[in-house]
Scaffold this active site. Structure first.
Site, short mmCIF file in Angstrom:
data_model
loop_
_atom_site.label_atom_id
_atom_site.label_comp_id
_atom_site.label_asym_id
_atom_site.label_seq_id
_atom_site.Cartn_x
_atom_site.Cartn_y
_atom_site.Cartn_z
N GLN A 139 0.93 -1.14 0.00
CA GLN A 139 0.00 0.00 0.00
C GLN A 139 0.96 1.18 0.00
OE1 GLN A 139 -1.54 2.95 -0.02
NE2 GLN A 139 -1.31 3.06 2.19
N THR A 173 12.24 2.85 1.75
CA THR A 173 11.88 4.20 1.28
C THR A 173 12.49 5.33 2.10
OG1 THR A 173 9.99 5.73 1.21
CG2 THR A 173 9.72 3.83 2.60
N GLU A 224 10.91 7.72 3.07
CA GLU A 224 9.93 8.13 4.09
C GLU A 224 10.37 7.69 5.49
OE1 GLU A 224 6.65 9.72 3.86
OE2 GLU A 224 7.65 10.43 2.06
N TYR A 276 2.40 4.59 6.97
CA TYR A 276 3.13 3.99 5.84
C TYR A 276 4.60 3.83 6.17
CZ TYR A 276 5.69 3.81 1.42
OH TYR A 276 6.57 3.46 0.41
N LYS A 323 6.93 0.53 6.72
CA LYS A 323 8.09 0.29 5.85
C LYS A 323 9.37 0.13 6.67
CE LYS A 323 6.96 0.03 1.51
NZ LYS A 323 7.45 -1.01 0.60
N HIS A 372 10.39 8.34 -6.98
CA HIS A 372 10.68 8.17 -8.41
C HIS A 372 9.38 8.04 -9.17
CE1 HIS A 372 11.15 4.40 -6.18
NE2 HIS A 372 10.55 3.82 -7.20
N ARG A 408 3.14 6.67 -13.26
CA ARG A 408 2.96 6.91 -11.83
C ARG A 408 1.46 7.04 -11.54
NH1 ARG A 408 4.83 6.53 -6.66
NH2 ARG A 408 5.95 8.39 -6.00
P1 NAP Z 1 2.52 1.16 -6.81
O1 NAP Z 1 2.51 1.67 -8.21
O2 NAP Z 1 1.50 1.66 -5.85
O3 NAP Z 1 2.38 -0.45 -6.88
C1 NAP Z 1 2.10 -1.21 -5.77
C2 NAP Z 1 1.92 -2.66 -6.19
O4 NAP Z 1 1.67 -3.46 -5.01
C3 NAP Z 1 0.72 -2.91 -7.13
O5 NAP Z 1 1.12 -3.86 -8.09
C4 NAP Z 1 -0.32 -3.52 -6.21
O6 NAP Z 1 -1.21 -4.37 -6.87
C5 NAP Z 1 0.59 -4.34 -5.30
N1 NAP Z 1 -0.06 -4.74 -4.06
C6 NAP Z 1 -0.65 -3.94 -3.13
N2 NAP Z 1 -1.14 -4.68 -2.12
C7 NAP Z 1 -0.83 -5.97 -2.40
C8 NAP Z 1 -1.07 -7.19 -1.73
N3 NAP Z 1 -1.74 -7.26 -0.56
N4 NAP Z 1 -0.60 -8.33 -2.29
C9 NAP Z 1 0.05 -8.30 -3.48
N5 NAP Z 1 0.28 -7.17 -4.18
C10 NAP Z 1 -0.16 -6.02 -3.63
O7 NAP Z 1 3.94 1.39 -6.13
P2 NAP Z 1 5.36 1.72 -6.80
O8 NAP Z 1 5.48 3.20 -6.94
O9 NAP Z 1 5.55 0.85 -7.98
O10 NAP Z 1 6.36 1.32 -5.63
C11 NAP Z 1 6.90 0.01 -5.55
C12 NAP Z 1 7.40 -0.24 -4.14
O11 NAP Z 1 8.42 0.70 -3.82
C13 NAP Z 1 6.37 -0.07 -3.04
O12 NAP Z 1 6.67 -1.00 -2.03
C14 NAP Z 1 6.58 1.34 -2.52
O13 NAP Z 1 6.13 1.45 -1.20
C15 NAP Z 1 8.08 1.43 -2.65
N6 NAP Z 1 8.64 2.76 -2.87
C16 NAP Z 1 8.18 3.54 -3.88
C17 NAP Z 1 8.75 4.77 -4.13
C18 NAP Z 1 8.30 5.64 -5.26
O14 NAP Z 1 8.66 6.83 -5.26
N7 NAP Z 1 7.60 5.11 -6.25
C19 NAP Z 1 9.83 5.21 -3.33
C20 NAP Z 1 10.28 4.37 -2.31
C21 NAP Z 1 9.69 3.14 -2.11
P3 NAP Z 1 -2.69 -3.93 -7.36
O15 NAP Z 1 -2.52 -3.53 -8.80
O16 NAP Z 1 -3.48 -5.16 -7.20
O17 NAP Z 1 -3.13 -2.79 -6.50
O1 F7E Z 2 3.70 13.54 -2.04
C1 F7E Z 2 2.83 16.91 -1.05
C2 F7E Z 2 2.76 15.79 -0.04
O2 F7E Z 2 2.14 11.66 -2.49
C3 F7E Z 2 4.85 14.33 -2.20
C4 F7E Z 2 5.42 7.33 -2.45
O3 F7E Z 2 5.87 6.72 -3.64
O4 F7E Z 2 7.43 8.64 -2.30
C5 F7E Z 2 6.02 8.74 -2.36
O5 F7E Z 2 5.52 9.36 -1.19
C6 F7E Z 2 4.69 15.61 -1.43
C7 F7E Z 2 4.22 15.43 0.02
O6 F7E Z 2 4.65 11.27 -2.48
C8 F7E Z 2 -0.46 17.15 -2.53
O7 F7E Z 2 2.19 16.25 1.18
C9 F7E Z 2 0.95 18.49 -1.61
O8 F7E Z 2 4.90 16.33 0.85
O9 F7E Z 2 3.64 12.48 -4.34
P1 F7E Z 2 3.44 12.22 -2.90
P2 F7E Z 2 5.28 10.92 -1.06
O10 F7E Z 2 4.31 11.12 0.04
O11 F7E Z 2 6.57 11.64 -0.96
C10 F7E Z 2 7.95 7.91 -1.18
C11 F7E Z 2 9.45 7.87 -1.27
C12 F7E Z 2 7.32 6.57 -1.01
O12 F7E Z 2 7.92 5.65 -0.48
C13 F7E Z 2 5.85 6.47 -1.26
O13 F7E Z 2 5.46 5.13 -1.54
O14 F7E Z 2 3.69 16.40 -2.05
N1 F7E Z 2 1.52 17.26 -1.62
N2 F7E Z 2 -0.26 18.45 -2.16
C14 F7E Z 2 0.66 16.41 -2.18
N3 F7E Z 2 0.76 15.10 -2.41
C15 F7E Z 2 -0.29 14.48 -3.00
N4 F7E Z 2 -0.22 13.16 -3.25
N5 F7E Z 2 -1.43 15.18 -3.35
C16 F7E Z 2 -1.56 16.52 -3.14
O15 F7E Z 2 -2.58 17.11 -3.46
#
Ligand code: NAP
Ligand code: F7E
Length: 332
Positions: free
Chosen positions: A83, A125, A127, A150, A154, A180, A185
């Protein structure tokens, strides 16, 4: 041929990683959970949906993970399922914890019992740092102080991976990835919310973008670059934890400037509204990752810069919204 199992295959990173591993000639297995309406659009966008072997499973269901690991007996496992939306983790803390923390424990335990030689990547992450920093940057040595359900979940996943490495000599590596992004996205994240919103405004399908704040700084990189780092971590002789980031950060205002500028709008202020529903109960103000260890030990560096990334996302959203606008016009 090496076998890789990816959890979170339908997500942004799962799709880019599958594409990357397929190019390296891996046999790619994707764990997929049961949902009423399956969305393969990310995999279709990267043209890999028909090259992956899907296997049913869910991080909340231990039996399904055992069965997947036993059946595939993978060389490498990338635990990307989560999630992943910080904002909703205050509304669904238990689900978030069950998937991100206990889910990681379930899969680690399945690997330990049935496939202990597999190399295991854990999607950790930035975070986890919260607002801690060392002179304005976060490194692998920076103190963790998570500030959302979250991030807390993590951090549990992070320490579980470390603990399984230390207790059972398993190859577990944590990638501490900073934000990223890409054209696939999720639209709830701020980058894509803005690039999608800009495209809709350009085609007259929206009047404004509603945001929670404009002042957060993030270290935004390109997902396509970051999946290479995941793979590199599992090609090392010894497991370790690495920050993956660009080393630069930008504010949401910079993001708005860049995205609106791409469509020729210089003054975005009249198109952006603050809406308290998107404000978080506790915020991370500034993230900027020190990526020196990854550069030195993995030989990794980011290729796509901030402006190029946002322009790429706006351009793809413009193409998508153009089609929507055309369909709507044809219906009139
Ligand atoms: P995402 O687009 O939200 O993808 C999440 C994936 O997890 C989806 O395929 C979702 O499947 C699956 N999933 C959720 N709950 C599940 C469950 N109970 N069992 C099996 N699969 C489940 O996330 P992402 O951006 O690709 O990120 C990939 C990973 O990196 C995540 O763990 C995230 O927390 C971490 N991360 C992301 C970022 C970033 O900036 N993108 C940075 C740091 C860490 P469904 O399609 O079924 O929902
Ligand atoms: O928010 C601010 C928000 O939701 C970035 C996930 O991939 O990266 C992601 O987490 C910033 C925050 O990403 C809105 O409050 C303002 O300060 O795009 P975001 P995130 O929370 O940084 C990390 C590394 C992960 O691990 C996570 O899985 O933007 N912000 N206004 C907003 N953010 C959202 N979403 N929507 C707004 O309206």
């Amino acid at each position: 041929m090496k076998k890789a199992l990816i959890t979170g295959i339908t997500g942004q990173d799962g799709a880019y990683l599958a594409q990357f591993l397929l190019k390296k000639d891996y046999k790619v297995f994707g764990l997929i959970r049961r949902v009423a309406s399956r969305d393969m659009s990310n995999l279709e966008y990267l043209d890999v949906a028909d090259k992956i072997s899907f296997i049913d499973g869910d991080l909340t269901d231990e039996a399904s993970l055992i069965s997947a690991v036993k059946r595939i007996y993978p060389d490498e496992i990338y635990n990307l399922a989560a999630q992943s939306f910080v904002g909703i983790s205050w509304d669904q803390p238990l689900t978030t914890f069950d998937i991100n923390a206990t889910g990681t424990l379930r899969i680690l335990n399945a690997v330990k019992t049935f496939c202990p030689t597999a190399k295991f990547y854990q999607a950790s992450t930035s975070e986890m740092f919260g607002n801690s920093n060392d002179k304005g940057v976060q490194s692998e040595a920076t103190y963790f102080h998570p500030r959302s359900p979250y991030a807390i979940a993590k951090l549990a996943g992070y320490w579980l991976a470390v603990n399984y490495r230390e207790s059972y000599n398993m190859f577990c590596a944590n990638g501490i990835l900073f934000n990223h992004e890409s054209p696939i996205r999720g639209k709830e994240f701020v980058t894509r919310k803005i690039t999608d919103g800009v495209a809709k405004i350009k085609f007259g399908l929206a009047e404004d973008i509603k945001l929670g704040n404009l002042d957060s700084f993030r270290d935004w990189g390109f997902a396509g670059d970051y999946v290479e780092a995941m793979w590199l971590m599992l090609q090392q002789n010894n497991p370790d934890d690495f920050i993956i980031s660009t080393g630069e950060n930008h504010s949401i205002k910079d993001l708005l400037n860049t995205a609106f500028n791409r469509v020729g709008i210089k003054d975005w202020s009249r198109y952006v509204k603050l809406d308290p529903q998107y404000k978080r109960p506790s915020e991370l103000f500034t993230l900027k990752g020190q990526n020196g260890k990854a550069k030195e030990k993995l030989g990794w560096k980011p290729k796509v810069g901030f402006e190029q990334l946002i322009n790429m996302m706006v351009d793809v959203d413009l193409e998508r919204i153009k089609l929507v606008a055309k369909k709507l016009k044809n219906k009139e």
